[in-house]
Design a protein around this motif. Structure first.
Motif, PDB file in Angstrom:
ATOM      1  N   SER A 233     -55.685-131.299 -21.737  1.00 12.05           N
ATOM      2  CA  SER A 233     -56.668-130.557 -22.273  1.00 12.05           C
ATOM      3  C   SER A 233     -57.332-131.313 -23.825  1.00 12.05           C
ATOM      4  CB  SER A 233     -56.080-128.991 -22.638  1.00 12.05           C
ATOM      5  OG  SER A 233     -57.101-128.537 -23.351  1.00 12.05           O
ATOM      6  N   ASP A 234     -58.522-130.899 -23.944  1.00 12.95           N
ATOM      7  CA  ASP A 234     -58.772-131.560 -25.341  1.00 12.95           C
ATOM      8  C   ASP A 234     -58.345-130.724 -26.376  1.00 12.95           C
ATOM      9  OD1 ASP A 234     -60.416-133.291 -24.018  1.00 12.95           O
ATOM     10  OD2 ASP A 234     -62.286-132.035 -23.936  1.00 12.95           O
ATOM     11  N   GLU A 235     -57.792-129.539 -26.083  1.00  9.49           N
ATOM     12  CA  GLU A 235     -57.085-128.558 -27.262  1.00  9.49           C
ATOM     13  C   GLU A 235     -55.919-129.260 -27.732  1.00  9.49           C
ATOM     14  OE1 GLU A 235     -58.766-126.001 -28.529  1.00  9.49           O
ATOM     15  OE2 GLU A 235     -60.469-126.689 -27.257  1.00  9.49           O
ATOM     16  N   THR A 236     -55.285-129.120 -28.884  1.00  7.66           N
ATOM     17  CA  THR A 236     -53.983-129.307 -29.410  1.00  7.66           C
ATOM     18  C   THR A 236     -53.445-128.057 -29.592  1.00  7.66           C
ATOM     19  OG1 THR A 236     -54.895-129.610 -31.687  1.00  7.66           O
ATOM     20  CG2 THR A 236     -54.751-131.486 -30.390  1.00  7.66           C
ATOM     21  N   PHE A 237     -52.187-128.168 -29.774  1.00  6.96           N
ATOM     22  CA  PHE A 237     -51.329-126.871 -30.123  1.00  6.96           C
ATOM     23  C   PHE A 237     -50.432-126.929 -31.337  1.00  6.96           C
ATOM     24  CE2 PHE A 237     -49.442-129.385 -26.565  1.00  6.96           C
ATOM     25  CZ  PHE A 237     -48.084-129.539 -27.006  1.00  6.96           C
ATOM     26  N   THR A 238     -50.659-128.117 -32.296  1.00  2.12           N
ATOM     27  CA  THR A 238     -49.945-128.014 -33.477  1.00  2.12           C
ATOM     28  C   THR A 238     -50.983-128.760 -34.498  1.00  2.12           C
ATOM     29  OG1 THR A 238     -48.889-130.273 -32.994  1.00  2.12           O
ATOM     30  CG2 THR A 238     -47.463-128.323 -32.459  1.00  2.12           C
ATOM     31  N   LYS A 239     -50.251-128.650 -35.816  1.00  5.57           N
ATOM     32  CA  LYS A 239     -51.073-129.507 -36.767  1.00  5.57           C
ATOM     33  C   LYS A 239     -50.102-130.551 -37.328  1.00  5.57           C
ATOM     34  CE  LYS A 239     -54.571-126.210 -38.394  1.00  5.57           C
ATOM     35  NZ  LYS A 239     -54.881-125.300 -39.496  1.00  5.57           N
ATOM     36  N   GLU A 240     -50.459-131.772 -37.238  1.00  4.18           N
ATOM     37  CA  GLU A 240     -49.396-132.882 -37.459  1.00  4.18           C
ATOM     38  C   GLU A 240     -50.156-133.900 -38.724  1.00  4.18           C
ATOM     39  OE1 GLU A 240     -46.654-132.858 -36.082  1.00  4.18           O
ATOM     40  OE2 GLU A 240     -47.121-131.823 -34.563  1.00  4.18           O
ATOM     41  N   PRO A 241     -49.809-133.322 -39.845  1.00  4.12           N
ATOM     42  CA  PRO A 241     -50.409-134.179 -40.985  1.00  4.12           C
ATOM     43  C   PRO A 241     -49.702-135.588 -41.286  1.00  4.12           C
ATOM     44  CG  PRO A 241     -48.881-132.378 -42.102  1.00  4.12           C
ATOM     45  CD  PRO A 241     -49.001-132.279 -40.392  1.00  4.12           C
ATOM     46  N   TYR A 242     -50.255-136.628 -40.920  1.00  2.87           N
ATOM     47  CA  TYR A 242     -49.717-138.099 -41.091  1.00  2.87           C
ATOM     48  C   TYR A 242     -49.761-138.314 -42.590  1.00  2.87           C
ATOM     49  CZ  TYR A 242     -50.602-138.798 -36.177  1.00  2.87           C
ATOM     50  OH  TYR A 242     -50.464-138.642 -34.928  1.00  2.87           O
ATOM     51  N   GLY A 243     -48.463-138.740 -42.961  1.00  2.83           N
ATOM     52  CA  GLY A 243     -48.114-138.958 -44.259  1.00  2.83           C
ATOM     53  C   GLY A 243     -47.815-140.424 -44.373  1.00  2.83           C
ATOM     54  N   ILE A 244     -47.668-141.083 -45.652  1.00  6.96           N
ATOM     55  CA  ILE A 244     -47.013-142.614 -45.836  1.00  6.96           C
ATOM     56  C   ILE A 244     -45.805-142.254 -46.435  1.00  6.96           C
ATOM     57  CG2 ILE A 244     -47.471-144.391 -47.340  1.00  6.96           C
ATOM     58  CD1 ILE A 244     -50.514-144.176 -46.722  1.00  6.96           C
ATOM     59  N   GLY A 245     -44.935-142.663 -45.891  1.00  5.30           N
ATOM     60  CA  GLY A 245     -43.386-142.508 -46.482  1.00  5.30           C
ATOM     61  C   GLY A 245     -43.026-143.579 -47.339  1.00  5.30           C
ATOM     62  N   LEU A 246     -42.011-143.158 -48.216  1.00  5.89           N
ATOM     63  CA  LEU A 246     -41.642-143.985 -49.171  1.00  5.89           C
ATOM     64  C   LEU A 246     -40.404-143.636 -49.978  1.00  5.89           C
ATOM     65  CD1 LEU A 246     -43.495-143.313 -52.654  1.00  5.89           C
ATOM     66  CD2 LEU A 246     -44.233-142.070 -50.579  1.00  5.89           C
ATOM     67  N   LYS A 247     -39.795-144.178 -50.714  1.00  2.00           N
ATOM     68  CA  LYS A 247     -38.556-144.063 -51.138  1.00  2.00           C
ATOM     69  C   LYS A 247     -38.399-142.536 -52.081  1.00  2.00           C
ATOM     70  CE  LYS A 247     -35.344-146.743 -51.821  1.00  2.00           C
ATOM     71  NZ  LYS A 247     -34.291-147.307 -50.957  1.00  2.00           N
ATOM     72  N   LYS A 248     -37.386-141.806 -51.724  1.00  4.57           N
ATOM     73  CA  LYS A 248     -37.408-140.364 -52.014  1.00  4.57           C
ATOM     74  C   LYS A 248     -37.561-140.520 -53.737  1.00  4.57           C
ATOM     75  CE  LYS A 248     -35.999-135.876 -52.073  1.00  4.57           C
ATOM     76  NZ  LYS A 248     -36.910-134.984 -51.486  1.00  4.57           N
ATOM     77  N   ASP A 249     -38.379-139.618 -54.207  1.00  3.50           N
ATOM     78  CA  ASP A 249     -38.692-139.200 -55.399  1.00  3.50           C
ATOM     79  C   ASP A 249     -39.158-140.265 -56.285  1.00  3.50           C
ATOM     80  OD1 ASP A 249     -37.639-136.653 -55.176  1.00  3.50           O
ATOM     81  OD2 ASP A 249     -35.468-137.099 -55.685  1.00  3.50           O
ATOM     82  N   ASP A 250     -39.830-141.373 -55.648  1.00  5.43           N
ATOM     83  CA  ASP A 250     -40.504-142.236 -56.508  1.00  5.43           C
ATOM     84  C   ASP A 250     -41.961-141.702 -56.794  1.00  5.43           C
ATOM     85  OD1 ASP A 250     -41.923-144.546 -57.535  1.00  5.43           O
ATOM     86  OD2 ASP A 250     -41.223-145.780 -55.756  1.00  5.43           O
ATOM     87  N   THR A 251     -42.052-140.480 -57.654  1.00  3.09           N
ATOM     88  CA  THR A 251     -43.053-140.231 -58.001  1.00  3.09           C
ATOM     89  C   THR A 251     -44.311-140.929 -58.501  1.00  3.09           C
ATOM     90  OG1 THR A 251     -41.656-138.153 -58.606  1.00  3.09           O
ATOM     91  CG2 THR A 251     -43.915-138.158 -59.326  1.00  3.09           C
ATOM     92  N   GLU A 252     -44.269-141.750 -59.082  1.00  6.51           N
ATOM     93  CA  GLU A 252     -45.222-142.674 -59.626  1.00  6.51           C
ATOM     94  C   GLU A 252     -45.891-143.778 -58.688  1.00  6.51           C
ATOM     95  OE1 GLU A 252     -44.117-144.001 -64.093  1.00  6.51           O
ATOM     96  OE2 GLU A 252     -42.800-144.735 -62.602  1.00  6.51           O
ATOM     97  N   PHE A 253     -45.146-144.146 -57.820  1.00  5.02           N
ATOM     98  CA  PHE A 253     -45.693-144.660 -56.478  1.00  5.02           C
ATOM     99  C   PHE A 253     -46.471-143.904 -55.681  1.00  5.02           C
ATOM    100  CE2 PHE A 253     -44.599-147.694 -52.939  1.00  5.02           C
ATOM    101  CZ  PHE A 253     -45.767-148.486 -53.150  1.00  5.02           C
ATOM    102  N   ARG A 254     -45.893-142.766 -55.306  1.00  3.32           N
ATOM    103  CA  ARG A 254     -46.544-141.568 -54.574  1.00  3.32           C
ATOM    104  C   ARG A 254     -47.842-141.297 -55.179  1.00  3.32           C
ATOM    105  NH1 ARG A 254     -43.358-137.202 -55.159  1.00  3.32           N
ATOM    106  NH2 ARG A 254     -45.015-136.079 -56.331  1.00  3.32           N
ATOM    107  N   ASN A 255     -47.929-140.885 -56.342  1.00  2.00           N
ATOM    108  CA  ASN A 255     -49.065-140.429 -57.128  1.00  2.00           C
ATOM    109  C   ASN A 255     -50.196-141.584 -56.949  1.00  2.00           C
ATOM    110  OD1 ASN A 255     -48.138-138.111 -57.526  1.00  2.00           O
ATOM    111  ND2 ASN A 255     -47.569-138.276 -59.620  1.00  2.00           N
ATOM    112  N   TRP A 256     -49.815-142.774 -57.221  1.00  2.00           N
ATOM    113  CA  TRP A 256     -50.696-143.897 -57.322  1.00  2.00           C
ATOM    114  C   TRP A 256     -51.222-144.195 -55.888  1.00  2.00           C
ATOM    115  CZ3 TRP A 256     -50.682-148.653 -54.696  1.00  2.00           C
ATOM    116  CH2 TRP A 256     -51.602-149.650 -55.048  1.00  2.00           C
ATOM    117  N   ILE A 257     -50.393-143.739 -55.053  1.00  2.00           N
ATOM    118  CA  ILE A 257     -50.931-144.346 -53.500  1.00  2.00           C
ATOM    119  C   ILE A 257     -51.926-142.984 -53.195  1.00  2.00           C
ATOM    120  CG2 ILE A 257     -50.457-143.947 -51.000  1.00  2.00           C
ATOM    121  CD1 ILE A 257     -47.647-145.595 -51.924  1.00  2.00           C
TER     122      ILE A 257
END
Length: 294
Positions: A233-257
Motif C-alpha cells: 500500500s502507499d500508506e505507512t503505519f508508523t512515523k520514523e524520524p531519521y536522526g544523525i547518531g553521535l556520541k552520547k551527550d556531545d551537546t556542542e556537536f549535536r547543536n552544531w549539526i
C-alpha cells in the motif's frame, strides 16, 4: 578436449556477464554523487569535536551499504544516496572534502556499538530516533521522516495492510524498529536478517510473505525490480524520524549539526541532495522536520 575448452570459455563469459549484470542491479545505479563546496579554514572552540575533526582533516561516518536511494555502495566501492549526501554536506562545513570521509558500513544491529566504541564519529543510516537508542547515543535532527510499510511479491493480493500479516512470515532486520513493531503490534512471525537486501531472495522464493521497513527503503527496492515486487500500500503505519547518531551527550556537536541542517534547508542544499538521490523515485519533496533541540 577442444570442445570442452570452448564450452568452458563460453560458460565463463556468460558467468562474468551475469555477475556484472547482478552487480549493476544491486548497486551502482543509484544517482547522486557530489562534492559540496568545502569551508576554508573554519574555526571552532578549542576542545570541541568540531575543532578536533577540522584539525584532523577527516571524519568517520557510518552508513548503510544496501539501501537504494539513501545509502548504497556502487561498483566503485563508494556509497551514494541521500544519507551519504547529508554526510558530505556536514563534512564540508568542517573543512573536510568528500574524498577525506572514511565511510563504514553500519547495519541496524551495530550502529550504537560503532558510536560508543569510537569506530565512527557519526551514523547517518536511515536511523530512527527513539527513546531506547537515546539512552546510549545522542541524535541530531531529525532530517527526514519516513514511515513503516510492507513490500510483497508483485502477484500478492492477500496483504494490503499491516493487520494482514498476523501469523505470517515477514522478513526484517535484526535490531530494527520495524522488526519489533511488526511482531509486537501486528503479530507477524519474524524471519530476521542482517540486512534488508538479504530479505529479497526469501521474498522472491516465497519463503516469507512480506518485507517490512521504512517506505523509502522499500521504494528503492521496488524501483530496481518493479516486475518482481510492489508496496502492499502507499500508506505507512508508523512515523520514523531519521536522526544523525553521535556520541552520547556531545551537546556542542549535536547543536552544531542541527544548525547546519537548518542552514542546508534555507540555502537549498537539502532540496538539491534529495532531488539528486531519493527524489529521482520519490517525487514528493520532503520538508525538513522540526529539529529536536532536547
Amino acid at each position: 578436449m577442444k570442445a570442452f575448452m570452448t564450452r568452458r570459455k563460453s560458460f565463463l563469459v556468460a558467468a562474468t556477464a551475469a555477475l556484472a549484470l547482478s552487480l549493476s542491479a544491486c548497486g551502482g545505479s543509484t544517482p547522486g554523487t557530489s562534492n559540496p563546496t568545502v569551508a576554508e579554514k573554519p574555526t571552532f572552540a578549542a576542545g570541541t569535536t568540531m575543532a578536533k575533526l577540522a584539525s584532523a582533516g577527516t571524519i568517520k561516518i557510518g552508513t548503510k551499504y544496501d539501501q537504494p536511494l539513501f545509502g548504497q555502495v556502487g561498483l566503485d566501492g563508494k556509497p551514494v544516496g541521500f544519507d551519504v549526501e547529508m554526510g558530505k554536506l556536514i563534512a564540508a562545513k568542517l573543512g573536510i572534502a568528500a574524498d577525506k570521509i572514511e565511510w563504514s558500513e553500519t547495519v541496524s544491529a551495530n550502529r550504537e556499538p560503532f558510536i560508543e566504541q569510537g569506530k565512527v564519529d557519526l551514523v547517518i543510516a536511515t536511523y530512527t530516533i527513539n527513546d531506547k537508542r537515546k539512552q546510549v547515543v545522542s541524535f541530531a535532527g531529525p532530517y527526514y521522516e519516513a514511515g513503516q510499510a510492507l513490500m510483497v511479491n508483485k502477484d500478492n493480493t492477500s496483504i494490503k495492510k499491516p493487520e494482514d500479516v498476523k501469523g505470517k512470515k515477514v522478513c526484517s532486520v535484526t535490531g530494527s524498529t520495524p522488526a519489533a513493531t511488526i511482531v509486537d503490534k501486528y503479530g507477524a512471525e519474524l524471519v530476521p536478517a542482517a540486512t534488508y537486501s538479504a530479505c529479497l531472495e526469501p521474498l522472491r522464493n516465497k519463503q516469507v510473505e512480506a518485507i517490512t521497513t521504512d517506505n523509502v527503503i522499500l521504494a528503492g527496492f521496488v524501483d530496481k525490480e518493479p516486475d518482481a515486487f510492489k508496496l502492499a500500500s502507499d500508506e505507512t503505519f508508523t512515523k520514523e524520524p531519521y536522526g544523525i547518531g553521535l556520541k552520547k551527550d556531545d551537546t556542542e556537536f549535536r547543536n552544531w549539526i542541527n544548525d547546519q541542517l537548518e542552514a542546508f534547508d534555507k540555502d537549498g542544499s537539502y532540496k538539491k541532495a534529495w532531488e539528486a538521490t531519493a527524489g529521482t523515485v520519490i517525487k514528493t519533496a520532503p520538508a525538513l522536520p522540526a529539529i529536536n533541540r532536547y
